[in-house]
Design a protein around this motif. Structure first.
Motif, mmCIF file in Angstrom:
data_model
loop_
_atom_site.group_PDB
_atom_site.id
_atom_site.type_symbol
_atom_site.label_atom_id
_atom_site.label_comp_id
_atom_site.label_asym_id
_atom_site.label_seq_id
_atom_site.Cartn_x
_atom_site.Cartn_y
_atom_site.Cartn_z
ATOM 1 N N GLY A 93 0.839 -1.199 0.000
ATOM 2 C CA GLY A 93 0.000 0.000 0.000
ATOM 3 C C GLY A 93 0.869 1.243 0.000
ATOM 4 N N THR A 94 1.861 1.263 -0.847
ATOM 5 C CA THR A 94 2.899 2.292 -0.808
ATOM 6 C C THR A 94 2.380 3.706 -1.058
ATOM 7 N N ASP A 134 16.896 -2.153 0.655
ATOM 8 C CA ASP A 134 16.477 -2.313 -0.739
ATOM 9 C C ASP A 134 14.964 -2.485 -0.691
ATOM 10 N N VAL A 135 14.233 -1.555 -1.282
ATOM 11 C CA VAL A 135 12.785 -1.479 -1.091
ATOM 12 C C VAL A 135 12.046 -1.605 -2.407
ATOM 13 N N VAL A 136 10.923 -2.307 -2.354
ATOM 14 C CA VAL A 136 9.965 -2.328 -3.446
ATOM 15 C C VAL A 136 8.601 -1.985 -2.845
ATOM 16 N N GLY A 137 7.849 -1.189 -3.581
ATOM 17 C CA GLY A 137 6.505 -0.845 -3.146
ATOM 18 C C GLY A 137 5.488 -1.710 -3.862
ATOM 19 N N GLU A 194 7.352 7.869 -9.898
ATOM 20 C CA GLU A 194 7.853 9.238 -10.114
ATOM 21 C C GLU A 194 8.689 9.711 -8.932
ATOM 22 N N ASN A 195 8.425 9.163 -7.754
ATOM 23 C CA ASN A 195 9.192 9.499 -6.553
ATOM 24 C C ASN A 195 10.382 8.567 -6.348
ATOM 25 N N GLY A 196 10.691 7.747 -7.357
ATOM 26 C CA GLY A 196 11.894 6.917 -7.324
ATOM 27 C C GLY A 196 11.739 5.566 -6.659
ATOM 28 N N VAL A 197 10.517 5.137 -6.401
ATOM 29 C CA VAL A 197 10.289 3.849 -5.741
ATOM 30 C C VAL A 197 9.924 2.797 -6.790
ATOM 31 N N GLN A 246 2.116 -3.101 -9.246
ATOM 32 C CA GLN A 246 0.679 -2.957 -9.039
ATOM 33 C C GLN A 246 0.114 -4.338 -8.731
ATOM 34 N N CYS A 247 -0.408 -4.502 -7.510
ATOM 35 C CA CYS A 247 -0.914 -5.805 -7.090
ATOM 36 C C CYS A 247 -1.747 -5.653 -5.828
ATOM 37 N N ASN A 248 -2.364 -6.742 -5.436
ATOM 38 C CA ASN A 248 -3.117 -6.805 -4.204
ATOM 39 C C ASN A 248 -2.234 -7.409 -3.107
#
Length: 189
Positions: free
Chosen positions: A41-42, A57-60, A73-76, A80-82
């Motif tokens: 829910g980034t 090391d992050v993924v949203g 756009e903010n570099g993350v 797209q998923c549930n």
């Protein structure tokens, strides 16, 4: 002047507020260099960005395509998923989640992206319960969840639901506000 369509999109993506700040600060105190972190829910990507600044090391992940675009756009890096559905077993050292937790009567529900970001259903736990059902699968050995909640959501019920999934939960941060107390739970196997 900002394009009206762009302004409308901003109104459809949850922007950082007190809850986001509390979760981000708590995450920054705990994550470290090389930790692999999933920010569920980034939204705008704020919490993910703070965790990345702390060395992770992050993924949203977000169900909202407008949020995914804004986070990118903010570099993350974002998917797209549930919830945690597409991620592999045992992948993450930390899973961060500021879920939709506001109790919302059915007659007040709307069908838009901000509703997805805010409404936790009648008891505030409509998204939290399925999240807890599946999050253990993506945790690495020793991995932890940092889950932001409000006292409006029923903290004891969330702790009990985690226990039913074989998870233990403890409060690691809290902050009092006018009508609620915001709490971060650390959840682990």
């Amino acid at each position: 002047m900002t394009d009206l369509a762009e302004r409308r999109d901003l109104e459809q993506v949850y922007q950082p507020a007190e809850d986001s700040r509390l979760l981000a600060e708590t995450a920054a105190e705990r994550v470290g260099d090389g930790d692999l972190v999933l920010d569920v829910g980034t939204g705008s990507g704020y919490v993910a960005s703070v965790a990345a600044d702390a060395g992770a090391d992050v993924v949203g992940a977000d169900i909202n395509p407008l949020a995914c675009r804004e986070a990118r756009e903010n570099g993350v890096p974002v998917v797209q998923c549930n919830l945690t559905d597409p991620f592999r077993d045992g992948a993450f050292d930390y899973v961060l989640f500021n879920p939709p937790y506001l109790p919302t009567p059915p007659e007040d529900e709307r069908d838009d992206w901000m509703e997805y970001a805010l409404s936790g259903g009648e008891d505030g736990r409509a998204v939290i319960e399925p999240f807890l059902d599946g999050v253990e699968r993506v945790l690495a050995p020793g991995g932890r969840v940092l889950l932001l909640l409000s006292t409006l959501t029923g903290l004891d019920a969330v702790v009990d639901d985690a226990a039913r999934q074989g998870l233990s939960a403890e409060e690691v941060a809290a902050e009092k506000h006018a009508f609620e107390r915001l709490v971060v739970l650390s959840i682990r196997r």
